[in-house]
Design an enzyme around this catalytic site. Structure first.
Site, PDB file in Angstrom:
ATOM      1  N   ASP A 233       0.870  -1.169   0.000  1.00  0.00           N
ATOM      2  CA  ASP A 233       0.000   0.000   0.000  1.00  0.00           C
ATOM      3  C   ASP A 233       0.916   1.229   0.000  1.00  0.00           C
ATOM      4  O   ASP A 233       2.112   1.128   0.299  1.00  0.00           O
ATOM      5  CB  ASP A 233      -0.899  -0.028   1.239  1.00  0.00           C
ATOM      6  CG  ASP A 233      -1.771   1.203   1.350  1.00  0.00           C
ATOM      7  OD1 ASP A 233      -2.445   1.540   0.364  1.00  0.00           O
ATOM      8  OD2 ASP A 233      -1.760   1.842   2.420  1.00  0.00           O
ATOM      9  N   ASP A 235      -0.180   5.142   0.857  1.00  0.00           N
ATOM     10  CA  ASP A 235      -0.401   6.206   1.828  1.00  0.00           C
ATOM     11  C   ASP A 235      -0.418   5.673   3.254  1.00  0.00           C
ATOM     12  O   ASP A 235      -1.155   4.731   3.581  1.00  0.00           O
ATOM     13  CB  ASP A 235      -1.712   6.932   1.518  1.00  0.00           C
ATOM     14  CG  ASP A 235      -1.697   7.548   0.128  1.00  0.00           C
ATOM     15  OD1 ASP A 235      -0.644   8.081  -0.262  1.00  0.00           O
ATOM     16  OD2 ASP A 235      -2.732   7.479  -0.572  1.00  0.00           O
TER      17      ASP A 235
END
Length: 449
Positions: A233, A235
């Site tokens: 991932d 952010d």
């Protein structure tokens, strides 16, 4: 040529007070709490290059009795739990043989059962070590910290202070130490040009190491894995910020959009994201609709400015190193993010990642954005669908890999975290932290912004 031997050893036992903290202030503070048995964290894994001081820290903690320092070559009896000892310090885990790996695994379980403390170390992240899977999972209990090297200024400052303390006041200041680790002892030759040169290039003794003969290629790096898929991932996992939200704030700051209207709407969506109630399709309509208001060349210029002013300063070496560990092992690496491709494509490149799975904005034949989204959002279950489609284009699937990793900070990524056989909660939110602990998933902290 005159050669002088400079021994930086103080002759004292390692201590937390004599450790050169550098950028490692947070972990040293935590270790002090563990030394006095006041920390809520009972398990910590330290990783980093040789000569970053991991052994120094573990030996320093061994001064706080009852404690036991366990080098990798210690006899198996040292791996036995004792009720009289509540702090165990296991060094160089990558060097443990098969029997000692079993012994270390058992020690972990006994320490936990008795509410003790255990600090371990290695050259790379636990999951990249060539060890038993059950031991690697134990190494991920608690917190994982990268021990960072000293800067050139800190290294030179240490050497100059020590040389002055030994009566040498004209140290060769033009020697640059950036490519060499700063261990406890060095041998420096002094030449009339002031340049440092190898003293004994073939010298393998512990006390005096010719630092200029030490190559970065000599660092321990035997942490290889095969047929591995590593997904990240973006952010709050690789970045300590939300790249989509910050892009919106950047547009406000440069006056590209109406401040009051846009900032209010952007903040509403971000609050929904943090609360886990965000409608991904609704948000993407807002974000991609904003892109469609401007010509592509102007957006490209703004994006470069955004990268320079917002993203580049936010990229941490700990995140880079995590990705580089996988890339060095020839793993297949991809970033899987709910943020759109226009914003995230240069970020993936900045991390050295070639594969990006992101929300895909619709474009005209001339490359202008229409405000539409191609396909479904790349969030939640959508991350699985998009990743499977990406793999399918290479005639691959999740089953094509022996090991599959996904690193994420959010419980919204539970579908993909549950899909892989090595889920890792990185800088996790409270909901993911709680769930990961019930599942025995490793927790990792790359930053604490």
């Amino acid at each position: 040529m005159q050669q002088l031997l400079l021994n930086l050893d103080t002759g004292n036992a390692p201590s937390l007070d004599t450790y050169l903290t550098g950028q490692n202030g947070e972990v040293v503070h935590l270790l002090r709490e563990i030394a006095y048995r006041t920390s809520r964290e009972h398990f910590v894994y330290l990783w980093g290059d040789n000569a970053t001081g991991k052994t120094h820290l573990l030996k320093a903690l061994s001064q706080f009795s009852p404690a036991r320092y366990i080098p990798s070559d210690a006899p198996e009896t040292d791996f036995s739990y004792s009720p009289q000892c509540n702090l165990y310090l296991l060094d160089d885990c990558e060097r443990l043989d098969s029997q000692k790996q079993i012994a270390a695994f058992n020690l972990f379980n006994q320490v936990r059962e008795n509410n003790g403390y255990m600090i371990t170390s290695g050259p790379c992240t636990p999951l990249a070590l060539d060890l038993r899977d059950d031991l690697k999972s134990r190494l991920c209990w608690g917190l994982v910290y990268q021990i960072k090297s000293l800067s050139d200024e800190e290294k030179n400052g240490r050497v100059e202070r020590t040389s002055q303390a030994k009566g040498i006041h004209d140290f060769a200041r033009c020697a640059t130490l950036s490519h060499y680790p700063l261990s406890t002892r060095y041998a420096f030759p002094f030449h009339d040009t002031g340049r440092a040169r190898p003293l004994f290039p073939a010298n393998k003794t512990y006390d005096y190491i010719a630092f200029a003969a030490r190559s970065s290629a000599a660092k321990t790096g035997a942490c290889c894995m095969t047929k591995t898929l590593a997904l990240f991932d973006l952010d709050h996992t690789l970045l300590p910020i939300d790249s989509d939200y910050e892009w919106g704030q950047f547009l406000v700051r440069i006056g590209a959009v109406d401040k009051d209207r846009f900032e209010k709407r952007n903040a509403e969506f971000f609050a929904q994201y943090q609360a886990g109630t965000l409608d991904a399709a609704e948000y993407l309509a807002f974000a991609l609709g904003t892109l469609a208001q401007f010509p592509r060349p102007r957006l490209n210029r703004w994006r470069q400015q955004y990268m320079d002013e917002v993203i580049s300063p936010a990229i941490r070496s700990s995140a880079r190193n995590l990705i580089e560990n996988h890339l060095k092992n020839n793993d297949l690496v991809a970033i899987v993010t709910a943020t759109n491709k226009f914003v995230t494509e240069p970020i993936a490149k900045a991390f050295g990642v070639d594969h990006l799975i992101a929300a895909l904005p619709e474009e005209t034949d001339s490359g202008e954005f229409t405000g539409g989204l191609i396909g479904a959002p790349t969030s939640g279950e959508g991350k699985i669908a998009h990743t499977e489609n990406w793999l399918r284009q290479m005639n691959l699937s999740f089953d094509s890999f022996d090991d599959t990793y996904f690193y994420s900070d959010s419980d919204r990524d539970l579908p993909l975290l549950s899909k892989v056989n090595h889920p890792v909660a990185v800088n996790p939110n409270s909901r993911l932290t709680e769930y990961a602990r019930t599942q025995g998933w490793p927790l990792m902290h790359l930053f604490h912004d």
